[in-house]
Design a protein around this motif. Structure first.
Motif, PDB file in Angstrom:
ATOM      1  N   GLY A 197      -0.824   9.335  -9.051  1.00  0.00           N
ATOM      2  CA  GLY A 197      -0.898   8.789  -7.694  1.00  0.00           C
ATOM      3  C   GLY A 197      -2.282   8.283  -7.365  1.00  0.00           C
ATOM      4  O   GLY A 197      -2.448   7.205  -6.762  1.00  0.00           O
ATOM      5  N   THR A 198      -3.308   9.034  -7.782  1.00  0.00           N
ATOM      6  CA  THR A 198      -4.697   8.611  -7.541  1.00  0.00           C
ATOM      7  C   THR A 198      -5.025   7.339  -8.313  1.00  0.00           C
ATOM      8  O   THR A 198      -5.625   6.395  -7.770  1.00  0.00           O
ATOM      9  CB  THR A 198      -5.659   9.733  -7.958  1.00  0.00           C
ATOM     10  N   PRO A 223       2.054   3.539  -3.998  1.00  0.00           N
ATOM     11  CA  PRO A 223       1.602   4.790  -4.638  1.00  0.00           C
ATOM     12  C   PRO A 223       2.265   6.028  -4.043  1.00  0.00           C
ATOM     13  O   PRO A 223       2.565   6.987  -4.773  1.00  0.00           O
ATOM     14  CB  PRO A 223       0.088   4.789  -4.372  1.00  0.00           C
ATOM     15  N   TYR A 224       2.527   6.021  -2.735  1.00  0.00           N
ATOM     16  CA  TYR A 224       3.199   7.161  -2.107  1.00  0.00           C
ATOM     17  C   TYR A 224       4.627   7.291  -2.624  1.00  0.00           C
ATOM     18  O   TYR A 224       5.109   8.393  -2.917  1.00  0.00           O
ATOM     19  CB  TYR A 224       3.214   7.000  -0.587  1.00  0.00           C
ATOM     20  N   LEU A 259       0.811  -1.217   0.000  1.00  0.00           N
ATOM     21  CA  LEU A 259       0.000   0.000   0.000  1.00  0.00           C
ATOM     22  C   LEU A 259       0.846   1.270   0.000  1.00  0.00           C
ATOM     23  O   LEU A 259       0.327   2.350  -0.274  1.00  0.00           O
ATOM     24  CB  LEU A 259      -0.938   0.007   1.215  1.00  0.00           C
ATOM     25  N   SER A 285      -2.925   5.047  -9.497  1.00  0.00           N
ATOM     26  CA  SER A 285      -2.172   3.897  -8.988  1.00  0.00           C
ATOM     27  C   SER A 285      -2.756   3.391  -7.678  1.00  0.00           C
ATOM     28  O   SER A 285      -2.807   2.175  -7.434  1.00  0.00           O
ATOM     29  CB  SER A 285      -0.694   4.268  -8.812  1.00  0.00           C
ATOM     30  N   SER A 286      -3.226   4.305  -6.826  1.00  0.00           N
ATOM     31  CA  SER A 286      -3.867   3.886  -5.569  1.00  0.00           C
ATOM     32  C   SER A 286      -5.138   3.097  -5.853  1.00  0.00           C
ATOM     33  O   SER A 286      -5.402   2.058  -5.234  1.00  0.00           O
ATOM     34  CB  SER A 286      -4.195   5.109  -4.706  1.00  0.00           C
TER      35      SER A 286
END
Length: 284
Positions: free
Chosen positions: A94-95, A73-74, A70, A97-98
């Motif tokens: 980022g959104t 993405p960060y 988890l 991929s999350s």
């Protein structure tokens, strides 16, 4: 406050760099000289305190298998931001991929992901309205001569290069005390800070770092600021803001190293050796 002050995609970073006319990477290089040592000393203090404090059984939740994924993405967002990619592209990737990771792990479905994106947009409406309101107020203050008045008052208190930097820090810190929003405080005082830095030949990169640091220092300690209020809500009334203040070591250390950056030449020596990015050179 550490992440907000250093992030490439933070609203405070964007506001500071845009008002001063420098690149986010240039501002980051200066910021890390101030925030980095403060963070390292804070880590040492936390480790010493943690080792001296007995552990509470059951205080930490068990880490489930596969949860390390988890964080990917960060890490992606950080890597893309450091590479210099446009901030909106970074946040979009980022959104996505999350969401993709959530779908792969069956922690989300398409409807939940869409709802989360929608809630993200609606959650920003208040910030949009506040930014437009304060931006309009700042322009009204400027048109009425308020910016010129502030510049005149600060100029009287400044006697040279060093005191001008301290005046810029005091200006944004005092504004943040009244507004209780570090990003808006930077936007409101950015033009004045730019005028002062130009008058006293302060590097734009250093000015951007100073206004961001001092806004974050004040914001991190305000008892009516969003950060302190959220922290206190986690304790369900068991702690007061004074209890939090006594352990806000990073904030105090950040202020100490910011003052060292102003009153000692170590940051100026770094800037003299470090070439500015193309965006900063173009602004100059």
């Amino acid at each position: 406050m550490f992440g907000d002050n250093l992030s490439f995609i933070s609203d405070t970073t964007i506001a500071a760099t845009q008002t001063q006319g420098c690149s986010m990477r240039d501002k980051f290089r200066v910021n890390i000289l101030i925030a980095g040592p403060a963070a390292l000393v804070t880590l040492v203090l936390l480790l010493i305190t943690g080792l001296a404090t007995p552990a509470v059984p059951g205080a930490l939740p068990a880490v489930q298998e596969g949860y390390w994924l988890l964080v990917l993405p960060y890490l992606l967002v950080i890597a893309l931001a450091i590479s210099g990619m446009n901030v909106f592209v970074v946040l979009t990737l980022g959104t996505l991929s999350s969401g993709a990771l959530g779908l792969i792990n069956h922690q989300l479905d398409v409807l939940q992901f869409s709802r989360s994106v929608y809630e993200g947009f609606t959650g920003m409406i208040e910030i949009f309205l506040l930014s437009m309101l304060t931006g309009g107020l700042a322009q009204m203050v400027s048109e009425a001569g308020g910016i010129a008045f502030l510049l005149k008052k600060i100029s009287k208190a400044t006697k040279g290069y060093t005191s001008a930097q301290a005046g810029i820090g005091a200006l944004v810190g005092g504004t943040n005390t009244a507004i209780a929003n570090n990003t808006v405080s930077i936007v409101v005082t950015g033009e004045v800070a730019k005028e002062i830095s130009t008058k006293y030949s302060i590097d734009k990169r250093k000015t951007a770092a100073i206004i961001d640091v001092f806004a974050c220092v004040v914001q991190g300690l305000l008892p009516y600021g969003a950060q302190i209020l959220i922290l206190l809500s986690f304790t369900e009334g068991q702690l007061s803001f004074i209890d939090v203040w006594s352990y806000a070591w990073y904030i105090y250390l950040l202020l100490v190293f910011a003052l060292l950056a102003i009153y000692t030449p170590f940051v100026d020596h770094f800037l003299a050796k470090e070439p500015a990015d193309e965006a900063t050179v173009a602004a100059l």
